[in-house]
Scaffold this motif. Structure first.
Motif, PDB file in Angstrom:
ATOM      1  N   ARG A   1     -30.226   9.382 -27.198  1.00 51.04           N
ATOM      2  CA  ARG A   1     -30.092   9.726 -28.704  1.00 51.04           C
ATOM      3  C   ARG A   1     -31.430  10.307 -29.136  1.00 51.04           C
ATOM      4  O   ARG A   1     -31.736  10.306 -30.438  1.00 51.04           O
ATOM      5  CB  ARG A   1     -30.230   8.088 -29.254  1.00 51.04           C
ATOM      6  CG  ARG A   1     -28.795   7.583 -28.862  1.00 51.04           C
ATOM      7  CD  ARG A   1     -29.015   5.916 -29.127  1.00 51.04           C
ATOM      8  NE  ARG A   1     -27.482   5.760 -28.883  1.00 51.04           N
ATOM      9  CZ  ARG A   1     -26.753   5.484 -27.648  1.00 51.04           C
ATOM     10  NH1 ARG A   1     -27.601   5.888 -26.694  1.00 51.04           N
ATOM     11  NH2 ARG A   1     -25.590   5.142 -27.585  1.00 51.04           N
TER      12      ARG A   1
ATOM     13  N   SER B   1     -35.240   5.464 -37.848  1.00 51.86           N
ATOM     14  CA  SER B   1     -35.867   6.625 -37.930  1.00 51.86           C
ATOM     15  C   SER B   1     -37.359   6.800 -37.745  1.00 51.86           C
ATOM     16  O   SER B   1     -38.028   7.760 -37.611  1.00 51.86           O
ATOM     17  CB  SER B   1     -35.278   7.299 -39.256  1.00 51.86           C
ATOM     18  OG  SER B   1     -35.870   6.507 -40.239  1.00 51.86           O
TER      19      SER B   1
ATOM     20  N   THR C   1     -34.759  10.217 -28.826  1.00 52.45           N
ATOM     21  CA  THR C   1     -35.892   9.462 -28.767  1.00 52.45           C
ATOM     22  C   THR C   1     -36.913   9.918 -27.720  1.00 52.45           C
ATOM     23  O   THR C   1     -36.680  10.149 -26.715  1.00 52.45           O
ATOM     24  CB  THR C   1     -35.829   7.900 -28.823  1.00 52.45           C
ATOM     25  OG1 THR C   1     -34.683   7.660 -29.686  1.00 52.45           O
ATOM     26  CG2 THR C   1     -37.104   7.198 -29.179  1.00 52.45           C
ATOM     27  N   ARG C   2     -38.221   9.927 -28.138  1.00 48.44           N
ATOM     28  CA  ARG C   2     -39.388  10.500 -27.035  1.00 48.44           C
ATOM     29  C   ARG C   2     -39.673   9.329 -26.501  1.00 48.44           C
ATOM     30  O   ARG C   2     -39.905   8.160 -26.866  1.00 48.44           O
ATOM     31  CB  ARG C   2     -40.333  11.018 -27.895  1.00 48.44           C
ATOM     32  CG  ARG C   2     -41.509  11.655 -27.038  1.00 48.44           C
ATOM     33  CD  ARG C   2     -42.681  12.129 -27.655  1.00 48.44           C
ATOM     34  NE  ARG C   2     -43.863  11.876 -26.725  1.00 48.44           N
ATOM     35  CZ  ARG C   2     -44.899  11.727 -27.265  1.00 48.44           C
ATOM     36  NH1 ARG C   2     -45.238  11.452 -28.624  1.00 48.44           N
ATOM     37  NH2 ARG C   2     -46.098  11.362 -26.349  1.00 48.44           N
TER      38      ARG C   2
ATOM     39  N   LEU D   1     -32.166   5.638 -24.825  1.00 46.57           N
ATOM     40  CA  LEU D   1     -33.004   6.125 -26.077  1.00 46.57           C
ATOM     41  C   LEU D   1     -33.004   7.792 -25.842  1.00 46.57           C
ATOM     42  O   LEU D   1     -32.649   8.225 -26.996  1.00 46.57           O
ATOM     43  CB  LEU D   1     -34.378   5.807 -25.625  1.00 46.57           C
ATOM     44  CG  LEU D   1     -34.546   4.233 -26.328  1.00 46.57           C
ATOM     45  CD1 LEU D   1     -35.894   3.519 -25.988  1.00 46.57           C
ATOM     46  CD2 LEU D   1     -34.248   4.385 -27.773  1.00 46.57           C
ATOM     47  N   THR D   2     -33.082   8.313 -24.531  1.00 46.71           N
ATOM     48  CA  THR D   2     -33.288   9.649 -24.395  1.00 46.71           C
ATOM     49  C   THR D   2     -32.028  10.400 -24.779  1.00 46.71           C
ATOM     50  O   THR D   2     -31.764  11.434 -25.578  1.00 46.71           O
ATOM     51  CB  THR D   2     -33.675  10.317 -23.000  1.00 46.71           C
ATOM     52  OG1 THR D   2     -32.729   9.535 -22.125  1.00 46.71           O
ATOM     53  CG2 THR D   2     -35.134   9.714 -22.677  1.00 46.71           C
TER      54      THR D   2
ATOM     55  N   PRO E   1     -32.008   4.566 -32.727  1.00 44.93           N
ATOM     56  CA  PRO E   1     -33.094   3.654 -32.998  1.00 44.93           C
ATOM     57  C   PRO E   1     -33.498   4.159 -34.429  1.00 44.93           C
ATOM     58  O   PRO E   1     -33.022   4.960 -34.959  1.00 44.93           O
ATOM     59  CB  PRO E   1     -34.075   4.095 -32.166  1.00 44.93           C
ATOM     60  CG  PRO E   1     -33.758   5.107 -31.364  1.00 44.93           C
ATOM     61  CD  PRO E   1     -32.254   5.502 -31.674  1.00 44.93           C
TER      62      PRO E   1
ATOM     63  N   GLY F   1     -40.697   7.141 -33.398  1.00 44.49           N
ATOM     64  CA  GLY F   1     -40.826   8.344 -32.792  1.00 44.49           C
ATOM     65  C   GLY F   1     -40.890   8.305 -31.235  1.00 44.49           C
ATOM     66  O   GLY F   1     -40.351   9.097 -30.544  1.00 44.49           O
ATOM     67  N   HIS F   2     -41.952   7.313 -30.921  1.00 43.73           N
ATOM     68  CA  HIS F   2     -42.199   7.453 -29.358  1.00 43.73           C
ATOM     69  C   HIS F   2     -41.998   5.932 -28.872  1.00 43.73           C
ATOM     70  O   HIS F   2     -42.724   4.940 -29.456  1.00 43.73           O
ATOM     71  CB  HIS F   2     -43.582   7.786 -29.373  1.00 43.73           C
ATOM     72  CG  HIS F   2     -44.015   8.094 -27.738  1.00 43.73           C
ATOM     73  ND1 HIS F   2     -45.343   7.840 -27.417  1.00 43.73           N
ATOM     74  CD2 HIS F   2     -43.462   8.254 -26.632  1.00 43.73           C
ATOM     75  CE1 HIS F   2     -45.214   8.106 -26.026  1.00 43.73           C
ATOM     76  NE2 HIS F   2     -44.243   7.921 -25.721  1.00 43.73           N
TER      77      HIS F   2
ATOM     78  N   SER G   1     -32.937  -0.575 -33.414  1.00 37.01           N
ATOM     79  CA  SER G   1     -31.901   0.195 -34.414  1.00 37.01           C
ATOM     80  C   SER G   1     -32.104  -0.632 -35.893  1.00 37.01           C
ATOM     81  O   SER G   1     -32.059   0.073 -36.816  1.00 37.01           O
ATOM     82  CB  SER G   1     -30.510   0.190 -34.021  1.00 37.01           C
ATOM     83  OG  SER G   1     -30.157  -0.965 -34.202  1.00 37.01           O
TER      84      SER G   1
END
Ligand SMILES: Cc1cc2nc3c(=O)[nH]c(=O)nc-3n(C[C@H](O)[C@H](O)[C@H](O)COP(=O)(O)OP(=O)(O)OC[C@H]3O[C@@H](n4cnc5c(N)ncnc54)[C@H](O)[C@@H]3O)c2cc1C
Length: 480
Positions: free
Chosen positions: A46, A22, A48-49, A43-44, A20, A25-26, A478
């Protein structure tokens, strides 16, 4: 901003997904069905929260394997049943990645027959019952397969190669068909009302509602491809151990990120963030995030307050207009198999649209008779109480399969309309469906939309397109 195409999404499946943006964040994901779980898993992976909020107490959404209250390890599917290894690329990809196996589908090679006014008729015996069925003189010698070929398969091929293209791209001819109903098209092709009622179980019986309002565009696409029941072959598989095994495997990977019994009740957004309010043990909690992925079916989203979500009028209109098929299933546990067919599948002219052996490939012993109600009959049965539904099904099935009551041990049922946060079985493409497709999947600010109803295909209704939608949303994240 240009959004990912179906081709971009398919390429990402093969070549790997980019991380995703930069600035993200969440991410909060609404729903732990296949679309939500797949998005969370990717996502996790990669870094990402992610927080997944699921209204019910379990993962899987419309993949639901019922193991209780049955005896002897019997089980049945309330939702999805089949995977096609020929065209369900996304499902096959994630099954492989999760190490979940498949086995032959028992919807292939069934001992299919009709029950019309109490008479059992096999598909190759229609000529013997032409008077009872009310077929036109030039249809009297046709088997059902020949009727399907005359009225469906051959004329659909004549629409052009785009009907079978791996990626959906509606030509002007297909868009014209979106303004015509399936019934109008079949009648224009010369099919009698009797022939239409005989070929219906091969297609819309699976999808549910009324031929007079169903989009001929979506139907022609569906019936021309390997998705069609009339084309079912060895590539039709089912998930070993139950359809929910895929969702369970994905849910295991993201277990620490999922909150169950956490229905989302409000989403708001501004230029900086998006806020998601949900119920946590009856207390309201709010999470802030950079993005939200909403995977709830549109009909189930009526429980979310979107008044301050900054959604466009077009999105609101699409959410209201998108139709869903009604499906109710009643499962009757039988002490033993008392019917002669190896793979019983009976289409009826009564409210039970079909009765089948839920586990025909299992050796003799206890059995489950699965009764399918769709469209108006599913709605009627959904409005009954649980015991009344079972009793109603027994009354309907007994004349078709004498001995049903004598062998009955217990019953249960499942109505997708009555699932508070789902509200229907799958998208039902009605006249003018094409106009809803792009607005359904278009992101609105920080809110992204996934789920089978946001598919690139007019016939979303499958695990494959739920997973495809998750991959597409990851591409959206992304690029921003
Ligand atoms: C009867 C039936 C037969 C089918 N047959 C097949 C088949 O043979 N093959 C096939 O591939 N597909 C089949 N399908 C379709 C397939 O099951 C679905 O397309 C797919 O599972 C949809 O996944 P999804 O993630 O889009 O939605 P869902 O599975 O519906 O997931 C959405 C999730 O969001 C949750 N949710 C909703 N609102 C909220 C909220 N406010 N807060 C928090 N959570 C919320 C819901 O509880 C749900 O868990 C069938 C479906 C049905 C019903």
């Amino acid at each position: 901003m240009s959004w990912p195409t179906q081709q971009d999404t398919r390429t990402a499946l093969d070549n790997g997904l980019p991380p995703p943006h930069s600035g993200i964040g969440h991410v909060v994901i609404v729903g732990a069905g296949l679309a939500g779980l797949c998005a969370a898993y990717e996502l996790t992976k990669r870094g990402t929260r992610v927080t997944v909020l699921e209204a019910s107490g379990h993962p899987g959404g419309r993949t639901r394997t019922l193991r209780a209250p049955f005896a002897d390890g019997l089980q049945a599917e309330a939702g999805a049943l089949t995977v096609s290894t020929q065209c369900d690329d996304y499902t096959v990809h994630y099954l492989r990645e999760m190490g979940v196996e498949t086995e032959p589908s028992d919807l292939v090679g069934t001992d299919f027959s009709y029950c019309r006014e109490g008479t059992r008729i096999r598909p190759d015996q229609t000529a013997d019952h032409a008077d009872l069925l009310g077929l036109h003189p030039d249809e009297r010698d046709l088997t059902i397969e020949e009727m399907v070929a005359r009225y469906v398969t051959k004329p659909n091929k004549d629409i052009g190669p785009e009907i079978l293209a791996p990626l959906w791209g509606p030509s002007p001819r297909l868009l014209e068909l979106d303004q015509l109903s399936v019934r109008e098209v079949l009648e224009a092709r010369g099919a009698s009302a009797a022939a239409i009622s005989l070929i219906e179980p091969y297609f819309l019986e699976m999808r549910g509602n009324e031929l007079g309002t169903a989009s001929a565009m979506a139907w022609a696409r569906y019936e021309s491809g390997p998705w069609s029941l009339s084309a079912a072959g060895a590539e039709w598989r089912k998930i070993k151990g139950g359809t929910d095994m895929l969702a369970r495997a994905l849910a295991d990977k993201v277990a620490d990120h999922v909150l169950y019994r956490a229905p989302v009740v409000r989403i708001t957004q501004d230029d900086h963030e998006v806020r998601v309010t949900f119920l946590d043990r009856n207390r309201l909690q709010t999470l802030t995030a950079d993005r939200v992925i909403v995977t709830a079916p549109f009909v189930g989203m009526r429980h979310i307050n979107l008044g301050m979500a900054r959604l466009s009028p077009e999105k609101h209109a699409t959410m209201r207009r998108m139709r869903y098929t009604s499906a109710t299933r009643v499962f009757l546990q039988m002490r033993r198999q008392f019917w002669p067919e190896k793979q019983l599948m009976l289409s009826t002219d009564g409210p039970v649209r079909a009765v089948r052996d839920a586990m025909p490939l299992r050796p003799a012993g206890r059995k489950i008779l699965e009764c399918w109600f769709s469209g108006w009959s599913a709605q009627a049965v959904a409005s009954m109480g649980p015991e009344e539904r079972v009793d109603f099904a027994l009354d309907e099935v007994e004349p078709l399969l004498p001995g049903t009551r004598a062998n009955f041990e217990l019953g249960t049922s499942f109505s997708w309309d009555n699932e508070r946060h789902i509200g229907g079985a799958y998208v039902l493409p009605e006249l003018g469906h094409h106009a809803l497709m792009e607005p359904a999947r278009r992101p609105e600010g920080r809110i992204h939309f996934a789920g089978e109803h946001t598919s690139y295909e007019p016939n979303g209704g499958s695990m494959n397109y739920a997973l495809e939608s998750a991959v597409r949303v990851l591409l959206e994240l992304s690029g921003s």
